[in-house]
Write a protein that holds these residues in place. Sequence first.
Motif, PDB file in Angstrom:
ATOM      1  N   GLU A 154      -0.425 -10.420   2.803  1.00 38.99           N
ATOM      2  CA  GLU A 154      -0.955  -9.646   3.911  1.00 38.99           C
ATOM      3  C   GLU A 154      -0.813  -8.203   3.792  1.00 38.99           C
ATOM      4  O   GLU A 154      -0.884  -7.448   2.507  1.00 38.99           O
ATOM      5  N   LEU A 155      -2.058  -7.776   4.622  1.00 37.43           N
ATOM      6  CA  LEU A 155      -2.473  -5.876   4.490  1.00 37.43           C
ATOM      7  C   LEU A 155      -1.719  -5.294   5.403  1.00 37.43           C
ATOM      8  O   LEU A 155      -2.393  -5.345   6.800  1.00 37.43           O
ATOM      9  N   ASP A 156      -0.766  -3.954   5.478  1.00 38.93           N
ATOM     10  CA  ASP A 156      -0.519  -3.566   6.653  1.00 38.93           C
ATOM     11  C   ASP A 156      -1.319  -2.322   6.535  1.00 38.93           C
ATOM     12  O   ASP A 156      -1.701  -1.884   5.433  1.00 38.93           O
ATOM     13  N   LEU A 157      -1.637  -1.997   7.926  1.00 37.91           N
ATOM     14  CA  LEU A 157      -2.569  -0.817   7.821  1.00 37.91           C
ATOM     15  C   LEU A 157      -1.102   0.729   9.137  1.00 37.91           C
ATOM     16  O   LEU A 157      -0.955   0.154   9.515  1.00 37.91           O
ATOM     17  N   TRP A 158      -1.218   1.479   7.988  1.00 37.36           N
ATOM     18  CA  TRP A 158      -0.237   3.011   8.700  1.00 37.36           C
ATOM     19  C   TRP A 158      -1.348   3.575   8.798  1.00 37.36           C
ATOM     20  O   TRP A 158      -1.147   4.360   7.662  1.00 37.36           O
ATOM     21  N   VAL A 159      -0.525   3.890   9.872  1.00 41.26           N
ATOM     22  CA  VAL A 159      -1.693   5.644  10.630  1.00 41.26           C
ATOM     23  C   VAL A 159      -0.447   6.346  10.555  1.00 41.26           C
ATOM     24  O   VAL A 159       0.133   6.255  12.038  1.00 41.26           O
ATOM     25  N   MET A 171      -6.493  -7.404  10.346  1.00 41.94           N
ATOM     26  CA  MET A 171      -5.830  -7.182   9.368  1.00 41.94           C
ATOM     27  C   MET A 171      -4.357  -7.713   9.298  1.00 41.94           C
ATOM     28  O   MET A 171      -4.186  -7.761  11.009  1.00 41.94           O
ATOM     29  N   ASP A 172      -2.890  -7.917   8.797  1.00 39.93           N
ATOM     30  CA  ASP A 172      -2.467  -8.323   9.219  1.00 39.93           C
ATOM     31  C   ASP A 172      -1.562  -7.309  10.638  1.00 39.93           C
ATOM     32  O   ASP A 172      -0.443  -8.303  11.141  1.00 39.93           O
ATOM     33  N   SER A 173      -1.519  -6.273  10.323  1.00 38.53           N
ATOM     34  CA  SER A 173      -0.420  -5.582  10.895  1.00 38.53           C
ATOM     35  C   SER A 173      -1.153  -3.841  10.734  1.00 38.53           C
ATOM     36  O   SER A 173      -1.757  -3.113  10.207  1.00 38.53           O
ATOM     37  N   ALA A 174      -0.626  -3.189  12.402  1.00 35.40           N
ATOM     38  CA  ALA A 174      -1.122  -2.145  11.575  1.00 35.40           C
ATOM     39  C   ALA A 174       0.091  -1.536  12.797  1.00 35.40           C
ATOM     40  O   ALA A 174       0.577  -1.851  14.257  1.00 35.40           O
ATOM     41  N   SER A 175       0.008   0.186  12.593  1.00 34.48           N
ATOM     42  CA  SER A 175       1.241   0.584  12.955  1.00 34.48           C
ATOM     43  C   SER A 175       0.403   2.058  12.796  1.00 34.48           C
ATOM     44  O   SER A 175      -0.716   2.203  12.339  1.00 34.48           O
ATOM     45  N   ILE A 176       1.544   3.179  13.977  1.00 30.53           N
ATOM     46  CA  ILE A 176       0.671   4.084  13.722  1.00 30.53           C
ATOM     47  C   ILE A 176       1.992   5.111  14.338  1.00 30.53           C
ATOM     48  O   ILE A 176       3.196   5.004  14.780  1.00 30.53           O
ATOM     49  N   LEU A 177       2.322   6.202  13.171  1.00 34.42           N
ATOM     50  CA  LEU A 177       3.594   6.735  13.302  1.00 34.42           C
ATOM     51  C   LEU A 177       3.214   8.897  13.210  1.00 34.42           C
ATOM     52  O   LEU A 177       2.446   8.941  12.091  1.00 34.42           O
ATOM     53  N   PRO A 178       3.563   8.605  14.160  1.00 31.86           N
ATOM     54  CA  PRO A 178       3.253  10.502  14.259  1.00 31.86           C
ATOM     55  C   PRO A 178       4.473  10.994  13.637  1.00 31.86           C
ATOM     56  O   PRO A 178       5.281  10.596  13.603  1.00 31.86           O
ATOM     57  N   ARG A 192      11.562   3.956   4.687  1.00 33.80           N
ATOM     58  CA  ARG A 192      11.637   2.859   5.913  1.00 33.80           C
ATOM     59  C   ARG A 192      10.726   1.488   5.346  1.00 33.80           C
ATOM     60  O   ARG A 192      11.244   0.721   5.411  1.00 33.80           O
ATOM     61  N   VAL A 193       9.530   1.911   4.217  1.00 33.40           N
ATOM     62  CA  VAL A 193       8.850   1.009   4.133  1.00 33.40           C
ATOM     63  C   VAL A 193       8.425   0.794   2.770  1.00 33.40           C
ATOM     64  O   VAL A 193       7.985   1.260   1.871  1.00 33.40           O
ATOM     65  N   ARG A 194       9.261  -0.444   2.505  1.00 37.25           N
ATOM     66  CA  ARG A 194       8.837  -0.546   1.230  1.00 37.25           C
ATOM     67  C   ARG A 194       7.349  -1.180   0.322  1.00 37.25           C
ATOM     68  O   ARG A 194       6.951  -1.098  -1.010  1.00 37.25           O
ATOM     69  N   ARG A 195       7.564  -1.697   1.580  1.00 38.76           N
ATOM     70  CA  ARG A 195       6.507  -3.112   0.466  1.00 38.76           C
ATOM     71  C   ARG A 195       5.013  -2.817   1.221  1.00 38.76           C
ATOM     72  O   ARG A 195       4.248  -1.429   2.060  1.00 38.76           O
ATOM     73  N   PRO A 196       3.890  -2.276  -0.434  1.00 37.59           N
ATOM     74  CA  PRO A 196       2.982  -1.617   0.057  1.00 37.59           C
ATOM     75  C   PRO A 196       1.623  -1.695   0.951  1.00 37.59           C
ATOM     76  O   PRO A 196       1.716  -3.091   0.724  1.00 37.59           O
ATOM     77  N   GLY A 197       1.000  -0.663   1.339  1.00 37.94           N
ATOM     78  CA  GLY A 197       0.450  -0.907   2.351  1.00 37.94           C
ATOM     79  C   GLY A 197      -1.000   0.180   2.415  1.00 37.94           C
ATOM     80  O   GLY A 197      -0.707   0.880   1.105  1.00 37.94           O
ATOM     81  N   LEU A 198      -1.583  -0.024   3.244  1.00 34.23           N
ATOM     82  CA  LEU A 198      -2.829   1.016   3.278  1.00 34.23           C
ATOM     83  C   LEU A 198      -2.273   1.835   4.284  1.00 34.23           C
ATOM     84  O   LEU A 198      -2.389   1.384   5.802  1.00 34.23           O
ATOM     85  N   ILE A 199      -2.268   3.230   3.624  1.00 35.58           N
ATOM     86  CA  ILE A 199      -2.058   4.551   4.515  1.00 35.58           C
ATOM     87  C   ILE A 199      -2.893   5.241   4.377  1.00 35.58           C
ATOM     88  O   ILE A 199      -3.027   5.747   3.804  1.00 35.58           O
ATOM     89  N   VAL A 200      -2.693   5.078   6.597  1.00 36.29           N
ATOM     90  CA  VAL A 200      -4.251   6.421   6.277  1.00 36.29           C
ATOM     91  C   VAL A 200      -3.257   7.842   6.899  1.00 36.29           C
ATOM     92  O   VAL A 200      -2.760   7.310   7.700  1.00 36.29           O
ATOM     93  N   LEU A 201      -3.302   8.680   6.344  1.00 33.60           N
ATOM     94  CA  LEU A 201      -2.759   9.897   6.409  1.00 33.60           C
ATOM     95  C   LEU A 201      -3.601  11.288   6.917  1.00 33.60           C
ATOM     96  O   LEU A 201      -4.788  11.375   6.812  1.00 33.60           O
ATOM     97  N   GLY A 223       7.259   5.449  16.564  1.00 31.79           N
ATOM     98  CA  GLY A 223       5.609   5.514  16.450  1.00 31.79           C
ATOM     99  C   GLY A 223       6.360   3.961  17.187  1.00 31.79           C
ATOM    100  O   GLY A 223       6.764   3.891  17.804  1.00 31.79           O
ATOM    101  N   ARG A 224       4.817   3.794  16.659  1.00 35.98           N
ATOM    102  CA  ARG A 224       4.593   2.314  16.956  1.00 35.98           C
ATOM    103  C   ARG A 224       4.283   1.176  15.649  1.00 35.98           C
ATOM    104  O   ARG A 224       3.398   1.792  15.108  1.00 35.98           O
ATOM    105  N   SER A 225       5.126   0.087  15.692  1.00 34.87           N
ATOM    106  CA  SER A 225       5.071  -0.502  14.184  1.00 34.87           C
ATOM    107  C   SER A 225       5.287  -1.739  13.777  1.00 34.87           C
ATOM    108  O   SER A 225       5.373  -2.136  14.821  1.00 34.87           O
ATOM    109  N   LYS A 226       4.383  -2.369  13.153  1.00 35.72           N
ATOM    110  CA  LYS A 226       3.870  -3.405  12.898  1.00 35.72           C
ATOM    111  C   LYS A 226       2.860  -4.333  14.086  1.00 35.72           C
ATOM    112  O   LYS A 226       3.686  -5.393  14.492  1.00 35.72           O
ATOM    113  N   LEU A 227       2.502  -3.792  14.809  1.00 37.76           N
ATOM    114  CA  LEU A 227       1.594  -4.537  15.541  1.00 37.76           C
ATOM    115  C   LEU A 227       0.434  -5.530  15.354  1.00 37.76           C
ATOM    116  O   LEU A 227      -0.230  -5.036  14.046  1.00 37.76           O
ATOM    117  N   ARG A 228       0.466  -6.228  15.492  1.00 41.91           N
ATOM    118  CA  ARG A 228      -0.533  -7.870  15.779  1.00 41.91           C
ATOM    119  C   ARG A 228      -1.530  -7.846  16.777  1.00 41.91           C
ATOM    120  O   ARG A 228      -0.763  -8.357  17.747  1.00 41.91           O
TER     121      ARG A 228
END
Lengths: 57, 293
Positions: free
Chosen positions: B80-85, B119-126, B172-181, B134-139
Motif C-alpha cells: 500500500e502507498l499512504d500519502l501523508w501531508v 492511493m491507498d490512504s491519504a492523511s493531512i496532519l497540521p 506515530r507512523v512506522r510504515r514508510p509512506g509518501l510524505i509531503v511536507l 489531523g485527519r488520518s488514513k482516509l480512504r
Amino acid sequence: MTLLAPWALWLSAVGGVVVALYLLKIKRRRQTVPALDFWRELAGTAPVRSLFQRLKR
Amino acid sequence: MADELFDKAFLKKLEYLDLVARRLVFGRQQALRPSVKKGASIEFKDYREYSPGDDPRTVDWAVYARLGDLFIKLFRDEQELDLWVLLDASGSMDFGEPNKFDHARRIAAALAYIGLSNMDSASILPFTAGLTRGRSKLRGRGQIFGLLDFLTAFRADGRTDLRAAMRNYVSRVRRPGLIVLISDFYGLGQAQAAIDQLRFFKHQIYVIQIAAPWELDPPIRGDLRLVDTESSEHDDLTITDSMLRRYRQSFDRFSSDLRRYSMRHSIGYSLARTDKAFDDFVLNVLQRGGLVA
C-alpha cells in the motif's frame, strides 16, 4: 543676550535637546514579518554608518 | 471563509487535477505499487528452495517433477502507498497576500484528493510545536468534503517546532509512506534535522516551500517596527535599499540551501509562490514527477 544674562543661552540649549529627542523618537510604522530572526541577522551585519544611527540604536 | 477557500471553482480544479494525475502519474498502477519485498500476490517474482516451515501450497510441483527438488514460488508483494501531508500551521504561515496558509491548504487539499482517488490512504496532519491529530488514513474520494471542512476550520497560529513535530510523526507512523511536507521552513537548520528524522525511517519525502511575494521582495523602506507573527517580539530597524538587497540575497540563499539539501538526499523540492495558481503548481509537481516514485 549677554553672558551676564545667559537665560537665552539656556533656553536655546533646552530647545536643542527637544529637537534631538524629537529626532530620536521617530514614529515607526508597524510591519509584521513572518520571521524576525531573518531581519535580525541582517541588522546584525549592517554597518552602522553614522553617530546619529548609533544614537538611534 | 469556506466559500472563498474551497469554492466550486476549486472543486472543479480538483476534478481536473485528479484526471491529469491518473494519466500522468498513476496510469496502470492504480494504487498497487510493486514492492521489492516478497509477499502474496499473483505476480511471480522468484523461486527459492523449500525449507521446513514454508507453506506447502507454494511448492511448485511441476519443478519438482522435472528436477526432483522442492522449490517454492515467491510472489511480488503489493504494498500500500499512504500519502501523508504534513502542513505547517504556525503563525508565520498566516502571512502575506495571497495568504500563505490559504495557499498551503489548497495545495494540501488537492494532493489529498489525488491521494484519496489514487492511493491507498491519504492523511493531512497540521503541525505547530507538535503534530495535531489531523485527519488520518482516509480512504475514498467521498472523504474530501470532511477534509475540506477540517482544513477550513483550521487556523494558523503559534510557534513552529519542526523537529518536535517530526519526532511526533515518526513515533506515530512506522510504515514508510509518501510524505509531503508543506512549510515556509524558517529556521532551516532545524528543518534539515527534522527531515533527517523522516529519512531515517525510509519515508519518501517531498518538500514544498511556501513563499508570499512579500517575502521574496519586501516592499518596505524606512523606519519600521518589525513584529514577528509567531512570537510578537519586535525590533526597530531602518530598512535601507542595501538592507533590502542583502535580504533578497539572504532569502535566495535560504531557498537554495533547502533545494540543495533536498537534491543531496533525493528529496523532491518545489517552491510554491502564493501569487501563482495552486492548480498550476500541483500540475507542475505531478508533471515533473518526483512526488510519486
